[in-house]
Design a protein around this motif. Sequence first.
Motif, PDB file in Angstrom:
ATOM      1  N   ILE A 133      11.177   1.234 -16.661  1.00 44.51           N
ATOM      2  CA  ILE A 133      11.601   1.884 -17.898  1.00 44.51           C
ATOM      3  C   ILE A 133      12.043   3.320 -17.625  1.00 44.51           C
ATOM      4  CG2 ILE A 133      10.772   2.752 -20.118  1.00 44.51           C
ATOM      5  CD1 ILE A 133       8.999   0.206 -20.235  1.00 44.51           C
ATOM      6  N   GLU A 134      11.283   4.021 -16.794  1.00 41.68           N
ATOM      7  CA  GLU A 134      11.643   5.402 -16.460  1.00 41.68           C
ATOM      8  C   GLU A 134      12.958   5.474 -15.699  1.00 41.68           C
ATOM      9  OE1 GLU A 134       9.683   9.341 -14.300  1.00 41.68           O
ATOM     10  OE2 GLU A 134       8.459   7.567 -14.687  1.00 41.68           O
ATOM     11  N   ALA A 135      13.210   4.462 -14.850  1.00 37.37           N
ATOM     12  CA  ALA A 135      14.429   4.438 -14.048  1.00 37.37           C
ATOM     13  C   ALA A 135      15.600   3.814 -14.788  1.00 37.37           C
ATOM     14  CB  ALA A 135      14.185   3.678 -12.747  1.00 37.37           C
ATOM     15  N   GLY A 136      15.334   3.169 -15.940  1.00 37.16           N
ATOM     16  CA  GLY A 136      16.393   2.556 -16.725  1.00 37.16           C
ATOM     17  C   GLY A 136      16.872   1.228 -16.197  1.00 37.16           C
ATOM     18  N   CYS A 137      16.052   0.542 -15.408  1.00 37.57           N
ATOM     19  CA  CYS A 137      16.464  -0.763 -14.875  1.00 37.57           C
ATOM     20  C   CYS A 137      15.555  -1.860 -15.416  1.00 37.57           C
ATOM     21  CB  CYS A 137      16.463  -0.765 -13.349  1.00 37.57           C
ATOM     22  SG  CYS A 137      14.878  -0.421 -12.578  1.00 37.57           S
ATOM     23  N   ALA A 138      16.018  -3.098 -15.316  1.00 36.02           N
ATOM     24  CA  ALA A 138      15.298  -4.243 -15.867  1.00 36.02           C
ATOM     25  C   ALA A 138      14.528  -4.972 -14.776  1.00 36.02           C
ATOM     26  CB  ALA A 138      16.278  -5.203 -16.534  1.00 36.02           C
ATOM     27  N   LEU A 139      13.290  -5.311 -15.083  1.00 33.94           N
ATOM     28  CA  LEU A 139      12.473  -6.134 -14.185  1.00 33.94           C
ATOM     29  C   LEU A 139      12.797  -7.591 -14.497  1.00 33.94           C
ATOM     30  CD1 LEU A 139      10.198  -6.492 -12.102  1.00 33.94           C
ATOM     31  CD2 LEU A 139       8.548  -6.202 -13.963  1.00 33.94           C
ATOM     32  N   ILE A 140      13.661  -8.200 -13.703  1.00 34.90           N
ATOM     33  CA  ILE A 140      14.173  -9.532 -14.048  1.00 34.90           C
ATOM     34  C   ILE A 140      13.559 -10.654 -13.218  1.00 34.90           C
ATOM     35  CG2 ILE A 140      16.376  -8.601 -14.854  1.00 34.90           C
ATOM     36  CD1 ILE A 140      17.624  -9.673 -12.234  1.00 34.90           C
ATOM     37  N   GLY A 141      12.631 -10.337 -12.341  1.00 34.45           N
ATOM     38  CA  GLY A 141      12.007 -11.393 -11.554  1.00 34.45           C
ATOM     39  C   GLY A 141      11.006 -10.841 -10.568  1.00 34.45           C
ATOM     40  N   GLY A 142      10.366 -11.736  -9.867  1.00 37.91           N
ATOM     41  CA  GLY A 142       9.384 -11.336  -8.869  1.00 37.91           C
ATOM     42  C   GLY A 142       8.629 -12.535  -8.348  1.00 37.91           C
ATOM     43  N   GLU A 143       7.638 -12.271  -7.560  1.00 39.19           N
ATOM     44  CA  GLU A 143       6.830 -13.330  -6.960  1.00 39.19           C
ATOM     45  C   GLU A 143       5.407 -12.824  -6.792  1.00 39.19           C
ATOM     46  OE1 GLU A 143       5.736 -16.950  -4.947  1.00 39.19           O
ATOM     47  OE2 GLU A 143       7.309 -16.376  -6.382  1.00 39.19           O
ATOM     48  N   THR A 144       4.471 -13.662  -7.185  1.00 39.67           N
ATOM     49  CA  THR A 144       3.062 -13.396  -6.939  1.00 39.67           C
ATOM     50  C   THR A 144       2.538 -14.502  -6.039  1.00 39.67           C
ATOM     51  OG1 THR A 144       2.818 -12.373  -9.120  1.00 39.67           O
ATOM     52  CG2 THR A 144       0.804 -13.009  -7.975  1.00 39.67           C
ATOM     53  N   ALA A 145       2.096 -14.136  -4.847  1.00 41.64           N
ATOM     54  CA  ALA A 145       1.671 -15.126  -3.850  1.00 41.64           C
ATOM     55  C   ALA A 145       0.193 -14.946  -3.525  1.00 41.64           C
ATOM     56  CB  ALA A 145       2.507 -14.985  -2.578  1.00 41.64           C
ATOM     57  N   GLU A 146      -0.597 -15.969  -3.829  1.00 46.51           N
ATOM     58  CA  GLU A 146      -2.014 -15.951  -3.472  1.00 46.51           C
ATOM     59  C   GLU A 146      -2.147 -16.531  -2.067  1.00 46.51           C
ATOM     60  OE1 GLU A 146      -6.270 -16.890  -5.653  1.00 46.51           O
ATOM     61  OE2 GLU A 146      -4.540 -18.150  -6.126  1.00 46.51           O
ATOM     62  N   MET A 147      -2.680 -15.732  -1.134  1.00 43.01           N
ATOM     63  CA  MET A 147      -2.695 -16.113   0.282  1.00 43.01           C
ATOM     64  C   MET A 147      -4.088 -15.924   0.872  1.00 43.01           C
ATOM     65  SD  MET A 147       0.960 -14.283   1.170  1.00 43.01           S
ATOM     66  CE  MET A 147       0.985 -14.748   2.903  1.00 43.01           C
ATOM     67  N   PRO A 148      -5.023 -16.790   0.495  1.00 44.64           N
ATOM     68  CA  PRO A 148      -6.390 -16.681   1.024  1.00 44.64           C
ATOM     69  C   PRO A 148      -6.412 -16.892   2.531  1.00 44.64           C
ATOM     70  CG  PRO A 148      -6.072 -18.780  -0.097  1.00 44.64           C
ATOM     71  CD  PRO A 148      -4.860 -17.961  -0.391  1.00 44.64           C
ATOM     72  N   GLY A 149      -7.230 -16.109   3.203  1.00 45.37           N
ATOM     73  CA  GLY A 149      -7.301 -16.209   4.655  1.00 45.37           C
ATOM     74  C   GLY A 149      -6.297 -15.334   5.361  1.00 45.37           C
ATOM     75  N   PHE A 150      -5.298 -14.870   4.615  1.00 47.14           N
ATOM     76  CA  PHE A 150      -4.285 -13.980   5.190  1.00 47.14           C
ATOM     77  C   PHE A 150      -4.558 -12.541   4.776  1.00 47.14           C
ATOM     78  CE2 PHE A 150      -0.162 -11.994   5.782  1.00 47.14           C
ATOM     79  CZ  PHE A 150       0.294 -12.595   6.951  1.00 47.14           C
ATOM     80  N   TYR A 151      -4.887 -12.341   3.490  1.00 48.16           N
ATOM     81  CA  TYR A 151      -5.311 -11.042   2.977  1.00 48.16           C
ATOM     82  C   TYR A 151      -6.782 -11.123   2.585  1.00 48.16           C
ATOM     83  CZ  TYR A 151      -0.365  -9.754   2.447  1.00 48.16           C
ATOM     84  OH  TYR A 151       0.963  -9.465   2.685  1.00 48.16           O
ATOM     85  N   PRO A 152      -7.544 -10.040   2.748  1.00 44.18           N
ATOM     86  CA  PRO A 152      -8.912 -10.006   2.207  1.00 44.18           C
ATOM     87  C   PRO A 152      -8.869 -10.249   0.699  1.00 44.18           C
ATOM     88  CG  PRO A 152      -8.534  -8.163   3.692  1.00 44.18           C
ATOM     89  CD  PRO A 152      -7.195  -8.803   3.479  1.00 44.18           C
ATOM     90  N   ILE A 153      -9.932 -10.792   0.150  1.00 47.77           N
ATOM     91  CA  ILE A 153      -9.888 -11.210  -1.251  1.00 47.77           C
ATOM     92  C   ILE A 153      -9.701 -10.051  -2.223  1.00 47.77           C
ATOM     93  CG2 ILE A 153     -11.269 -13.276  -0.818  1.00 47.77           C
ATOM     94  CD1 ILE A 153     -13.657 -11.791  -2.031  1.00 47.77           C
ATOM     95  N   ASP A 154     -10.054  -8.836  -1.837  1.00 46.60           N
ATOM     96  CA  ASP A 154      -9.929  -7.693  -2.736  1.00 46.60           C
ATOM     97  C   ASP A 154      -8.682  -6.851  -2.467  1.00 46.60           C
ATOM     98  OD1 ASP A 154     -12.285  -8.270  -4.131  1.00 46.60           O
ATOM     99  OD2 ASP A 154     -13.508  -7.225  -2.637  1.00 46.60           O
ATOM    100  N   GLU A 155      -7.799  -7.343  -1.594  1.00 44.95           N
ATOM    101  CA  GLU A 155      -6.633  -6.537  -1.223  1.00 44.95           C
ATOM    102  C   GLU A 155      -5.331  -7.269  -1.533  1.00 44.95           C
ATOM    103  OE1 GLU A 155      -6.834  -4.947   2.709  1.00 44.95           O
ATOM    104  OE2 GLU A 155      -8.774  -3.993   2.376  1.00 44.95           O
ATOM    105  N   TYR A 156      -4.260  -6.491  -1.564  1.00 45.18           N
ATOM    106  CA  TYR A 156      -2.939  -7.056  -1.824  1.00 45.18           C
ATOM    107  C   TYR A 156      -1.882  -6.163  -1.195  1.00 45.18           C
ATOM    108  CZ  TYR A 156      -3.048  -3.539  -5.606  1.00 45.18           C
ATOM    109  OH  TYR A 156      -3.157  -2.372  -6.325  1.00 45.18           O
ATOM    110  N   ASP A 157      -0.667  -6.672  -1.116  1.00 42.36           N
ATOM    111  CA  ASP A 157       0.475  -5.870  -0.702  1.00 42.36           C
ATOM    112  C   ASP A 157       1.498  -5.921  -1.826  1.00 42.36           C
ATOM    113  OD1 ASP A 157       1.994  -4.201   0.814  1.00 42.36           O
ATOM    114  OD2 ASP A 157       2.614  -5.695   2.285  1.00 42.36           O
TER     115      ASP A 157
END
Length: 344
Positions: A133-157
């Motif tokens: 909103i601050e930059a004036g652009c639209a968030l038109i998509g994305g991806e949320t990937a749950e990857m147990p065993g690759f990331y610790p359970i309390d962390e994300y990238d």
Amino acid sequence: MTEETQNESYRSSGVDIESGYRAVSLMKSHVARTFTSGVRSDIGGFGGLFELDVTKTPHPILVCGTDGVGTKLKLAFLMDRHDTVGIDCVAMCVNDVICCGAEPQVFLDYIALGKLVPEKVEAIVKGVAAGCIEAGCALIGGETAEMPGFYPIDEYDLAGFTVGVVDKTGLFDNTAIVEGDLLVALPSSGVHSNGFSLVRKVFGLDHDFSCLLRFEPSLGRTLGEALLEPTTIYVRPLLDLAKKVTVKAAAHITGGGFYENIPRCLPKDMHAKIYLDDVRVLPLFTLIQQKGSIPLHDMYNTFNMGVGMVLVLDGDSARVALSEIEGSYVLGTVAQGEGGVVLL
């Protein structure tokens, strides 16, 4: 096999599909707030659709940028605060494309987690939406990937991608730079999203993060609050300025600090002369330097030091910038001859 059994089987491996559905449901209202007139799709499809208005840009050039938040995320984990790093993610991308004169149109995010907690994902996306909103652009998509065993359970990238557009007549053109042009600094809000590996080492955060909770008189708040301060987004002030004057070049001061980023916007046969007495160093950087006994050169080669963006302008244009952009000031000048950045 029933759908319920399939979900239970996947859940037993550490991936909870139902949590993913709930996360999407929670983030929808935040995403919808970012939609601009060009959006032609809703979230949930295989691709985000956006119609470019070529009446405003008859000769459009697309400018793309991608980046992440880096190890600043470690502080978000330690403080269990996740509603600001999304702003950082947007800022790191849109601040890059604006250096070409491009106006960000769309944004996409990617969140990879050890365990998908819907409310945490909602907080992250809420920040992404605020940045869009601050930059004036639209968030038109994305991806949320749950990857147990690759990331610790309390962390994300967290990473992002943006597409901006500029008419070819409006591209910033550094070939117009001449000796004597001024370097105008736009202030940063803090460390932004670079140099946090060094920050963590200086304050020993991987071993004891209690210092994040302590009030720092020189900062007027806790150290953690100062370090988590979101990256400034420069899109609107820079676009507004570009409508009034000729911006010859711009440099986003990210990883590599002054030494790596300012030369990127200059012709090969010119260098930047920076006057150290004129740099308005934020107290946070003074604290970091003193705590870590860091040489001055390393500070300017790692951090933004309080300067988030540098513009190259002639004298008349610089005067307009100084009157239009709050906190801006002259940092130095452009000189003939190779040499990158010279601190005086």
